[in-house]
Write an enzyme that holds these catalytic residues in place. Structure first.
Site, PDB file in Angstrom:
ATOM      1  N   ASN A  91       0.832  -1.200   0.000  1.00 53.77           N
ATOM      2  CA  ASN A  91       0.000   0.000   0.000  1.00 53.77           C
ATOM      3  C   ASN A  91       0.869   1.253   0.000  1.00 53.77           C
ATOM      4  O   ASN A  91       0.714   2.133  -0.840  1.00 53.77           O
ATOM      5  CB  ASN A  91      -0.924   0.011   1.223  1.00 53.77           C
ATOM      6  CG  ASN A  91      -2.227  -0.711   0.969  1.00 53.77           C
ATOM      7  OD1 ASN A  91      -2.245  -1.772   0.361  1.00 53.77           O
ATOM      8  ND2 ASN A  91      -3.317  -0.153   1.444  1.00 53.77           N
ATOM      9  N   THR A 129      -6.632   8.887   8.633  1.00 49.57           N
ATOM     10  CA  THR A 129      -7.518   8.564   9.745  1.00 49.57           C
ATOM     11  C   THR A 129      -7.244   9.435  10.964  1.00 49.57           C
ATOM     12  O   THR A 129      -6.094   9.754  11.272  1.00 49.57           O
ATOM     13  CB  THR A 129      -7.339   7.080  10.129  1.00 49.57           C
ATOM     14  OG1 THR A 129      -7.509   6.276   8.962  1.00 49.57           O
ATOM     15  CG2 THR A 129      -8.352   6.660  11.180  1.00 49.57           C
ATOM     16  N   ARG A 272       0.104 -34.186  12.104  1.00 46.28           N
ATOM     17  CA  ARG A 272      -0.431 -34.369  13.455  1.00 46.28           C
ATOM     18  C   ARG A 272      -1.305 -35.624  13.532  1.00 46.28           C
ATOM     19  O   ARG A 272      -2.168 -35.854  12.687  1.00 46.28           O
ATOM     20  CB  ARG A 272      -1.255 -33.133  13.836  1.00 46.28           C
ATOM     21  CG  ARG A 272      -1.993 -33.237  15.154  1.00 46.28           C
ATOM     22  CD  ARG A 272      -1.066 -33.206  16.338  1.00 46.28           C
ATOM     23  NE  ARG A 272      -1.813 -33.015  17.582  1.00 46.28           N
ATOM     24  CZ  ARG A 272      -1.293 -33.168  18.783  1.00 46.28           C
ATOM     25  NH1 ARG A 272      -0.016 -33.498  18.917  1.00 46.28           N
ATOM     26  NH2 ARG A 272      -2.025 -32.977  19.861  1.00 46.28           N
ATOM     27  N   PHE A 282     -10.057 -36.849   9.651  1.00 42.99           N
ATOM     28  CA  PHE A 282     -11.325 -36.555  10.323  1.00 42.99           C
ATOM     29  C   PHE A 282     -12.206 -35.688   9.422  1.00 42.99           C
ATOM     30  O   PHE A 282     -11.746 -34.722   8.803  1.00 42.99           O
ATOM     31  CB  PHE A 282     -11.085 -35.842  11.660  1.00 42.99           C
ATOM     32  CG  PHE A 282     -10.295 -36.665  12.639  1.00 42.99           C
ATOM     33  CD1 PHE A 282     -10.528 -38.026  12.782  1.00 42.99           C
ATOM     34  CD2 PHE A 282      -9.314 -36.075  13.420  1.00 42.99           C
ATOM     35  CE1 PHE A 282      -9.800 -38.772  13.693  1.00 42.99           C
ATOM     36  CE2 PHE A 282      -8.581 -36.820  14.331  1.00 42.99           C
ATOM     37  CZ  PHE A 282      -8.816 -38.179  14.463  1.00 42.99           C
ATOM     38  N   GLN A 283     -13.487 -36.009   9.387  1.00 43.67           N
ATOM     39  CA  GLN A 283     -14.384 -35.325   8.464  1.00 43.67           C
ATOM     40  C   GLN A 283     -14.462 -33.819   8.718  1.00 43.67           C
ATOM     41  O   GLN A 283     -14.529 -33.031   7.777  1.00 43.67           O
ATOM     42  CB  GLN A 283     -15.785 -35.940   8.536  1.00 43.67           C
ATOM     43  CG  GLN A 283     -15.877 -37.315   7.878  1.00 43.67           C
ATOM     44  CD  GLN A 283     -17.303 -37.828   7.813  1.00 43.67           C
ATOM     45  OE1 GLN A 283     -18.190 -37.309   8.480  1.00 43.67           O
ATOM     46  NE2 GLN A 283     -17.521 -38.850   7.011  1.00 43.67           N
ATOM     47  N   MET A 284     -14.467 -33.418   9.989  1.00 47.54           N
ATOM     48  CA  MET A 284     -14.559 -31.997  10.277  1.00 47.54           C
ATOM     49  C   MET A 284     -13.357 -31.242   9.735  1.00 47.54           C
ATOM     50  O   MET A 284     -13.492 -30.152   9.148  1.00 47.54           O
ATOM     51  CB  MET A 284     -14.685 -31.753  11.781  1.00 47.54           C
ATOM     52  CG  MET A 284     -14.869 -30.290  12.166  1.00 47.54           C
ATOM     53  SD  MET A 284     -16.390 -29.586  11.526  1.00 47.54           S
ATOM     54  CE  MET A 284     -17.561 -30.326  12.671  1.00 47.54           C
ATOM     55  N   GLU A 367      -8.793   0.265   4.605  1.00 44.77           N
ATOM     56  CA  GLU A 367      -9.326   0.708   3.313  1.00 44.77           C
ATOM     57  C   GLU A 367     -10.841   0.547   3.211  1.00 44.77           C
ATOM     58  O   GLU A 367     -11.377   0.303   2.132  1.00 44.77           O
ATOM     59  CB  GLU A 367      -8.640  -0.038   2.152  1.00 44.77           C
ATOM     60  CG  GLU A 367      -7.141  -0.120   2.239  1.00 44.77           C
ATOM     61  CD  GLU A 367      -6.482   1.234   2.380  1.00 44.77           C
ATOM     62  OE1 GLU A 367      -6.869   2.154   1.655  1.00 44.77           O
ATOM     63  OE2 GLU A 367      -5.594   1.380   3.234  1.00 44.77           O
TER      64      GLU A 367
END
Length: 400
Positions: A91, A129, A272, A282-284, A367
């Site tokens: 920026n 600002t 892990r 694991f599904q989650m 912004e």
């Protein structure tokens, strides 16, 4: 048929790969060292400037590469992927400060400041600002600029100004006619060494030490009238054009941070183990990673579309606002999901996960806050107020 926009996109991808390599070799290995030292990394800014990271949107005459806005977005994304605090440079060194000077400043101002900013030898800040401004930062502005012969005298204060304590030059907004509200605001180029310009660090421990934020105190700061950007009272136009460029950069940075979250989650989920299996089984966790993968790709497409429109020669306020809003939402969801996947390790100083969480939330505000963006997008969709009603050219030096 291959268009100029297509060619710009291909060049942007090549530059993005260069920045990714730079981040892997020059930034990520030094993060802990830099944070512990607590010193602003001017050397990295100069390196990035020398490599052309900041000059994408500028012609060669002022030291730019003329690579375009798709290139700017690619650099911003990859720097945020490497380490979020350092991507603030996109920026201040590549967009809001030098582009504002190039678009609205006299030739002498452009010659004096733009080459140094995009080379990284000068550092810039955007002093807009104020402590009480919030989202009405121009209408509620209290900083005054009073004409005194061939100078203006600026008095007031600014808040949350990134890099102000290390900057060499600031773009400062002040009211020249308080009776006119936002139409009475003007913009100035102010060297930070000018008597009366002072900064005070605002403690923000959660943001680390490499993106300092500051209060700026302006005590009868005298600047030449020639340092006015545009005409007196055009500060609102100047500010809106600056934020349009900034939104593209922030959107791209949000994509890069979201990608960093996804990459970290995938790596951790493959390593892990819990209950005798990798947690990626694991599904989650699968669902969280799938959502991240889809949303990051969608956000990147929105950013690339907005950047391509910039390269076509106009500032696409609608597209950049949509990209900024959606990328910010995606980035926050990705950071939250990553923290959940990492569990307690998300809070370890050994890992950047807490940094990702903090910067994801920060970029929802910069912004133009998420709530304000949502209102603007909805008003546009409802047909109440077009976001592109003030179409402006995107080429440096070209005014509306």
């Amino acid at each position: 048929m291959v268009t100029a926009t297509d060619m710009a996109g291909e060049a942007a991808q090549e530059l993005g790969s260069l920045v990714r390599d730079f981040g892997l070799k020059e930034i990520r290995p030094r993060i802990r060292e830099l944070e512990e030292a607590g010193e602003f990394p001017r050397d990295l800014y100069r390196q990035m400037g020398e490599l052309g990271f900041f000059g994408c949107c500028f012609p060669e005459q002022v030291g730019g590469t003329d690579a375009g806005y798709q290139a700017l977005a690619a650099v911003a994304e990859q720097l945020a992927w490497a380490y979020p605090p350092l991507s603030a440079a996109m920026n201040l060194q590549a967009a809001t400060v030098p582009l504002t000077i190039a678009n609205w400043g006299a030739a002498e101002l452009v010659e004096r400041y733009v080459p140094g900013l995009i080379s990284g030898t000068l550092l810039g800040c955007n002093a807009m600002t104020e402590p009480d401004g919030g989202s009405d930062l121009l209408g509620a502005m209290r900083t005054r600029a009073v004409r005194d012969g061939d100078h203006y005298v600026i008095t007031g204060s600014k808040m949350w100004i990134t890099n102000a304590n290390v900057a060499d030059v600031a773009v400062v907004y002040a009211k020249t006619d308080p009776e006119l509200g936002h139409r009475g605001v003007s913009a100035f180029v102010v060297p930070t060494g000018t008597p009366g310009f002072a900064t005070s660090r605002v403690p923000c421990r959660v943001l680390g030490k490499l993106m300092p934020t500051n209060e700026v105190i302006l005590s009868e700061v005298r600047v030449p009238a020639a340092n006015l950007l545009g005409e007196e009272g055009e500060g609102f136009k100047v500010a809106m054009s600056a934020m349009d460029y900034g939104r593209l950069s922030v959107a791209a940075r949000s994509v890069g941070l979201a990608q960093a979250c996804l990459d970290a989650s995938v790596e951790y989920a493959n390593q892990r183990e819990a209950f005798g299996q990798r947690i990626g089984s694991f599904q989650m966790v699968k669902k969280q990673i799938a959502d991240m993968a889809c949303e990051v790709s969608a956000a990147r497409a929105l950013v690339q579309d907005a950047a391509a429109r910039y390269d076509e020669g106009v500032i696409p306020t609608r597209e950049s606002s949509i990209a900024k809003y959606y990328a910010g939402e995606v980035c926050n969801r990705a950071a939250q999901a990553t923290a959940e996947i990492f569990g307690g390790y998300a809070f370890s100083d050994e890992l950047p996960i807490s940094t990702y969480l903090n910067y994801a939330k920060l970029w929802q505000t910069g912004e133009g806050s998420a709530n304000i963006q949502a209102v603007l997008i909805a008003d546009d969709a409802l047909g109440w107020k077009s976001m592109d009603r003030h179409r402006r050219p995107s080429k440096p030096g070209a005014r509306a």
